[in-house]
Design a protein around this motif. Structure first.
Motif, PDB file in Angstrom:
ATOM      1  N   LEU A   1      22.141  47.721  -9.488  1.00 49.45           N
ATOM      2  CA  LEU A   1      21.865  46.721  -8.461  1.00 49.45           C
ATOM      3  C   LEU A   1      23.020  45.762  -8.213  1.00 49.45           C
ATOM      4  N   HIS A   2      23.369  45.619  -6.943  1.00 50.70           N
ATOM      5  CA  HIS A   2      24.189  44.502  -6.505  1.00 50.70           C
ATOM      6  C   HIS A   2      23.236  43.343  -6.215  1.00 50.70           C
ATOM      7  N   MET A   3      23.566  42.149  -6.657  1.00 50.20           N
ATOM      8  CA  MET A   3      22.644  41.025  -6.585  1.00 50.20           C
ATOM      9  C   MET A   3      23.249  39.869  -5.799  1.00 50.20           C
ATOM     10  N   GLY A   4      22.345  39.070  -5.232  1.00 51.95           N
ATOM     11  CA  GLY A   4      22.827  37.907  -4.496  1.00 51.95           C
ATOM     12  C   GLY A   4      21.816  36.786  -4.451  1.00 51.95           C
ATOM     13  N   TRP A   5      22.294  35.602  -4.167  1.00 50.09           N
ATOM     14  CA  TRP A   5      21.464  34.433  -3.884  1.00 50.09           C
ATOM     15  C   TRP A   5      21.737  33.997  -2.443  1.00 50.09           C
ATOM     16  N   PHE A   6      20.660  33.696  -1.762  1.00 49.76           N
ATOM     17  CA  PHE A   6      20.731  33.169  -0.410  1.00 49.76           C
ATOM     18  C   PHE A   6      19.839  31.934  -0.336  1.00 49.76           C
TER      19      PHE A   6
ATOM     20  N   ARG B   1      28.398  41.722  -8.162  1.00 50.87           N
ATOM     21  CA  ARG B   1      28.385  43.171  -8.069  1.00 50.87           C
ATOM     22  C   ARG B   1      27.741  43.782  -9.306  1.00 50.87           C
ATOM     23  N   ARG B   2      27.263  44.990  -9.171  1.00 53.60           N
ATOM     24  CA  ARG B   2      26.521  45.598 -10.268  1.00 53.60           C
ATOM     25  C   ARG B   2      27.389  45.881 -11.482  1.00 53.60           C
ATOM     26  N   ASN B   3      28.703  45.897 -11.315  1.00 50.26           N
ATOM     27  CA  ASN B   3      29.565  46.050 -12.492  1.00 50.26           C
ATOM     28  C   ASN B   3      29.633  44.761 -13.314  1.00 50.26           C
ATOM     29  N   GLY B   4      29.066  43.704 -12.771  1.00 50.10           N
ATOM     30  CA  GLY B   4      29.030  42.437 -13.476  1.00 50.10           C
ATOM     31  C   GLY B   4      30.325  41.665 -13.464  1.00 50.10           C
ATOM     32  N   GLY B   5      31.369  42.253 -12.904  1.00 50.08           N
ATOM     33  CA  GLY B   5      32.677  41.633 -12.978  1.00 50.08           C
ATOM     34  C   GLY B   5      33.145  40.928 -11.728  1.00 50.08           C
ATOM     35  N   ASN B   6      32.520  41.206 -10.621  1.00 47.51           N
ATOM     36  CA  ASN B   6      32.944  40.627  -9.352  1.00 47.51           C
ATOM     37  C   ASN B   6      31.901  39.641  -8.843  1.00 47.51           C
ATOM     38  N   THR B   7      32.338  38.424  -8.625  1.00 48.47           N
ATOM     39  CA  THR B   7      31.455  37.390  -8.095  1.00 48.47           C
ATOM     40  C   THR B   7      32.043  36.800  -6.826  1.00 48.47           C
ATOM     41  N   TYR B   8      31.157  36.317  -5.981  1.00 47.58           N
ATOM     42  CA  TYR B   8      31.566  35.751  -4.696  1.00 47.58           C
ATOM     43  C   TYR B   8      30.726  34.506  -4.435  1.00 47.58           C
ATOM     44  N   TYR B   9      31.333  33.531  -3.770  1.00 48.89           N
ATOM     45  CA  TYR B   9      30.630  32.282  -3.486  1.00 48.89           C
ATOM     46  C   TYR B   9      30.905  31.826  -2.051  1.00 48.89           C
ATOM     47  N   ALA B  10      29.904  31.188  -1.483  1.00 47.77           N
ATOM     48  CA  ALA B  10      30.123  30.498  -0.216  1.00 47.77           C
ATOM     49  C   ALA B  10      31.048  29.310  -0.471  1.00 47.77           C
ATOM     50  N   ASP B  11      31.858  28.978   0.503  1.00 50.51           N
ATOM     51  CA  ASP B  11      32.794  27.866   0.339  1.00 50.51           C
ATOM     52  C   ASP B  11      32.067  26.567   0.006  1.00 50.51           C
ATOM     53  N   SER B  12      30.871  26.412   0.541  1.00 55.65           N
ATOM     54  CA  SER B  12      30.132  25.164   0.364  1.00 55.65           C
ATOM     55  C   SER B  12      29.661  24.943  -1.065  1.00 55.65           C
ATOM     56  N   VAL B  13      29.623  26.001  -1.879  1.00 57.20           N
ATOM     57  CA  VAL B  13      29.127  25.857  -3.249  1.00 57.20           C
ATOM     58  C   VAL B  13      30.188  26.177  -4.299  1.00 57.20           C
TER      59      VAL B  13
ATOM     60  N   ARG C   1      24.359  36.805 -15.079  1.00 60.29           N
ATOM     61  CA  ARG C   1      23.197  37.637 -15.373  1.00 60.29           C
ATOM     62  C   ARG C   1      23.118  37.920 -16.862  1.00 60.29           C
ATOM     63  N   ASP C   2      21.911  38.257 -17.297  1.00 56.59           N
ATOM     64  CA  ASP C   2      21.653  38.717 -18.653  1.00 56.59           C
ATOM     65  C   ASP C   2      21.093  40.127 -18.505  1.00 56.59           C
ATOM     66  N   ALA C   3      21.927  41.133 -18.779  1.00 58.06           N
ATOM     67  CA  ALA C   3      21.511  42.514 -18.540  1.00 58.06           C
ATOM     68  C   ALA C   3      20.334  42.914 -19.416  1.00 58.06           C
ATOM     69  N   ALA C   4      20.290  42.418 -20.631  1.00 55.65           N
ATOM     70  CA  ALA C   4      19.199  42.774 -21.546  1.00 55.65           C
ATOM     71  C   ALA C   4      17.861  42.275 -21.022  1.00 55.65           C
ATOM     72  N   LYS C   5      17.884  41.088 -20.397  1.00 58.20           N
ATOM     73  CA  LYS C   5      16.646  40.504 -19.857  1.00 58.20           C
ATOM     74  C   LYS C   5      16.424  40.909 -18.403  1.00 58.20           C
ATOM     75  N   ILE C   6      17.370  41.596 -17.821  1.00 61.64           N
ATOM     76  CA  ILE C   6      17.367  41.959 -16.396  1.00 61.64           C
ATOM     77  C   ILE C   6      17.050  40.717 -15.571  1.00 61.64           C
ATOM     78  N   THR C   7      17.776  39.666 -15.852  1.00 64.20           N
ATOM     79  CA  THR C   7      17.582  38.387 -15.185  1.00 64.20           C
ATOM     80  C   THR C   7      18.916  37.857 -14.693  1.00 64.20           C
TER      81      THR C   7
END
Length: 123
Positions: A31-36, A51-63, A71-77
């Protein structure tokens, strides 16, 4: 895939909150994950993505510099740590996921959505 967002609430300007998004039905390796977020009267907008590899993150300029996605892969959270909150951060926050490779900031590229959690920042 089912997503359950939680952790919203009322906080004063400058305060912090941590949102959680529990996933079921798939591990994060798929899963690729996001917050909106969506403020009253406005369109849903991108906040952060992982990104699902856990290594790539992206942010809106405002935040950028204030919010951190993780993420915590073991908890899938997945989490969104929000610091130095501002009144303009007030919105319903949604977590989203997709198995295919989405353009990370595009709402329509995510197939699965949580129910949303309300964050209110008082000035």
């Amino acid at each position: 895939v089912q997503l359950q967002a939680s952790g919203g609430g009322l906080v004063q300007t400058g305060g912090s909150l941590r949102l959680s998004c529990a996933a079921s039905g798939r591990s994060f390796s798929w899963l690729h994950m996001g917050w909106f977020r969506q403020a009253p009267g406005k369109e849903r907008e991108f906040v952060a993505a992982l990104r699902r590899n856990g290594g790539n993150t992206y942010y809106a300029d405002s935040v950028k510099g204030r919010f951190t996605i993780s993420r915590d892969a073991a908890k899938i959270t997945m989490y969104l740590q929000m610091n130095n909150l501002k009144p303009e951060d007030t919105a319903v926050y949604y977590c989203a996921a997709n198995e295919g490779y989405p353009i990370y900031y595009k709402v329509q590229d995510y197939s699965y959505w949580g129910q949303g959690t309300l964050v209110t920042v008082s000035g």
